[in-house]
Design a protein around this motif. Structure first.
Motif, PDB file in Angstrom:
ATOM      1  N   ALA A   1       0.839  -1.202   0.000  1.00  0.00           N
ATOM      2  CA  ALA A   1       0.000   0.000   0.000  1.00  0.00           C
ATOM      3  C   ALA A   1       0.876   1.255   0.000  1.00  0.00           C
ATOM      4  O   ALA A   1       0.579   2.239  -0.701  1.00  0.00           O
ATOM      5  N   TYR A   2       1.964   1.217   0.756  1.00  0.00           N
ATOM      6  CA  TYR A   2       2.855   2.368   0.820  1.00  0.00           C
ATOM      7  C   TYR A   2       3.557   2.588  -0.518  1.00  0.00           C
ATOM      8  O   TYR A   2       3.715   3.727  -0.965  1.00  0.00           O
ATOM      9  N   PHE A   3       3.973   1.476  -1.154  1.00  0.00           N
ATOM     10  CA  PHE A   3       4.610   1.609  -2.470  1.00  0.00           C
ATOM     11  C   PHE A   3       3.690   2.325  -3.444  1.00  0.00           C
ATOM     12  O   PHE A   3       4.106   3.253  -4.147  1.00  0.00           O
ATOM     13  N   GLU A   4       2.420   1.930  -3.498  1.00  0.00           N
ATOM     14  CA  GLU A   4       1.499   2.567  -4.448  1.00  0.00           C
ATOM     15  C   GLU A   4       1.202   4.011  -4.050  1.00  0.00           C
ATOM     16  O   GLU A   4       0.985   4.862  -4.911  1.00  0.00           O
ATOM     17  N   GLN A   5       1.209   4.287  -2.756  1.00  0.00           N
ATOM     18  CA  GLN A   5       1.029   5.667  -2.302  1.00  0.00           C
ATOM     19  C   GLN A   5       2.175   6.549  -2.794  1.00  0.00           C
ATOM     20  O   GLN A   5       1.958   7.684  -3.240  1.00  0.00           O
ATOM     21  N   ARG A   6       3.403   6.019  -2.715  1.00  0.00           N
ATOM     22  CA  ARG A   6       4.572   6.783  -3.139  1.00  0.00           C
ATOM     23  C   ARG A   6       4.713   6.837  -4.663  1.00  0.00           C
ATOM     24  O   ARG A   6       5.271   7.791  -5.203  1.00  0.00           O
ATOM     25  N   ASN A   7       4.264   5.796  -5.335  1.00  0.00           N
ATOM     26  CA  ASN A   7       4.405   5.723  -6.798  1.00  0.00           C
ATOM     27  C   ASN A   7       3.063   5.365  -7.432  1.00  0.00           C
ATOM     28  O   ASN A   7       2.895   4.290  -7.995  1.00  0.00           O
ATOM     29  N   PRO A   8       2.083   6.279  -7.360  1.00  0.00           N
ATOM     30  CA  PRO A   8       0.735   5.966  -7.840  1.00  0.00           C
ATOM     31  C   PRO A   8       0.647   5.764  -9.348  1.00  0.00           C
ATOM     32  O   PRO A   8      -0.300   5.129  -9.832  1.00  0.00           O
ATOM     33  N   SER A   9       1.617   6.262 -10.098  1.00  0.00           N
ATOM     34  CA  SER A   9       1.585   6.131 -11.562  1.00  0.00           C
ATOM     35  C   SER A   9       2.515   5.033 -12.064  1.00  0.00           C
ATOM     36  O   SER A   9       2.967   5.062 -13.215  1.00  0.00           O
ATOM     37  N   TRP A  10       2.776   4.023 -11.228  1.00  0.00           N
ATOM     38  CA  TRP A  10       3.717   2.966 -11.606  1.00  0.00           C
ATOM     39  C   TRP A  10       3.289   2.220 -12.869  1.00  0.00           C
ATOM     40  O   TRP A  10       4.137   1.729 -13.626  1.00  0.00           O
ATOM     41  N   ARG A  11       1.993   2.141 -13.120  1.00  0.00           N
ATOM     42  CA  ARG A  11       1.516   1.440 -14.323  1.00  0.00           C
ATOM     43  C   ARG A  11       1.957   2.148 -15.599  1.00  0.00           C
ATOM     44  O   ARG A  11       2.006   1.532 -16.669  1.00  0.00           O
TER      45      ARG A  11
END
Length: 253
Positions: free
Chosen positions: A203-213
């Motif tokens: 969850a923290y990873f996606e919070q920090r990098n929300p545009s990873w896709r």
């Protein structure tokens, strides 16, 4: 097959054959968009070497991670960073630690060459699996899902300014390489609501990098201390001993 024996070892770039490079690229394009052979070879040529994982029986390459050493000055002291570049493991071997162990042995040799110098693992993460490798194995790392690390944050931004000055968004602490940059394919390392609920680090990873896709990268750093070396070696040996005990025990129904 799940019980296929694997091995992994680090090779300087000059000892990596063209046929192996092409085989690594064939594995890479199964999981990434925008990963043409010319770009792959160009990126590889900028590295010092690569840790390659193979099936023992067939010799087939089923995983790899590239590496490059960087030297920099840290508050008047010499420091070395080992940057991980392109990394992939064949899906049926996800969860296996063989590639990690091969790369760890390379880090170990690097650490003992200059034991009193600061040494860091530098990586960029467009998928949560790389971030978990960091967060699950390093006692000290950045970005941390529970605490601020201003000193490690400073080092992380320092190496990004050196390696990726044109891509660094310092405010967001992300690397933005544009629409033509490599992106994970949709079936690889998807972040679901269930996964985020079960694992706060994801969850923290996606919070920090929300545009990873879209292929944005989260810069990360792990401190390669003797504490890390002993704790990781202990963890690997414990897993191997546990696996050996299970395979030797009688089958039950």
């Amino acid at each position: 097959m799940q019980n296929e024996k694997l091995w992994a070892s680090y090779f300087p770039l000059k000892k990596v054959s063209l046929s192996d490079t092409i085989e690594m690229h064939q594995l890479f394009v199964r999981y990434y968009h925008n990963a043409d052979l010319k770009t792959f070879i160009s990126d590889m040529s900028k590295k010092d070497g690569v840790t390659i994982m193979r099936e023992k029986r067939s010799g087939k390459i089923v995983g790899f991670t590239t590496a490059k050493k960087l030297s920099f000055n840290l508050n008047g002291r010499k420091a070395t960073g080992v940057f991980s570049g392109d990394t992939i493991v064949e899906e049926k071997y996800w969860g296996k630690q063989t590639l990690h162990w091969g790369f760890f042995k390379y880090l170990l040799r690097t650490k003992f060459t200059k034991p009193f110098d600061n040494l860091y693992w530098l990586c960029i993460s467009k998928g949560y699996k790389t971030y978990l490798t960091l967060a699950n194995n390093f006692p000290e790392y950045y970005p941390h899902h529970k605490k601020a690390q201003p000193d490690l944050q400073s080092i992380t931004l320092q190496y990004c300014r050196e390696l990726f000055p044109e891509a660094l968004d310092e405010k967001k602490e992300l690397l933005l390489f544009g629409d033509d940059y490599q992106k994970l394919k949709s079936h690889v390392a998807e972040v679901t609501t269930e996964l985020k609920s079960a694992n706060p680090k994801v969850a923290y990873f996606e919070q920090r990098n929300p545009s990873w896709r879209q292929g944005t990268e989260l810069p990360c750093l792990g401190v390669i201390s003797f504490e890390f070396i002993f704790s990781y070696a202990k963890k690997v040996f414990k897993k191997q001993f546990s696996f050996a005990s299970q395979t030797k025990s009688p089958q039950t129904t």
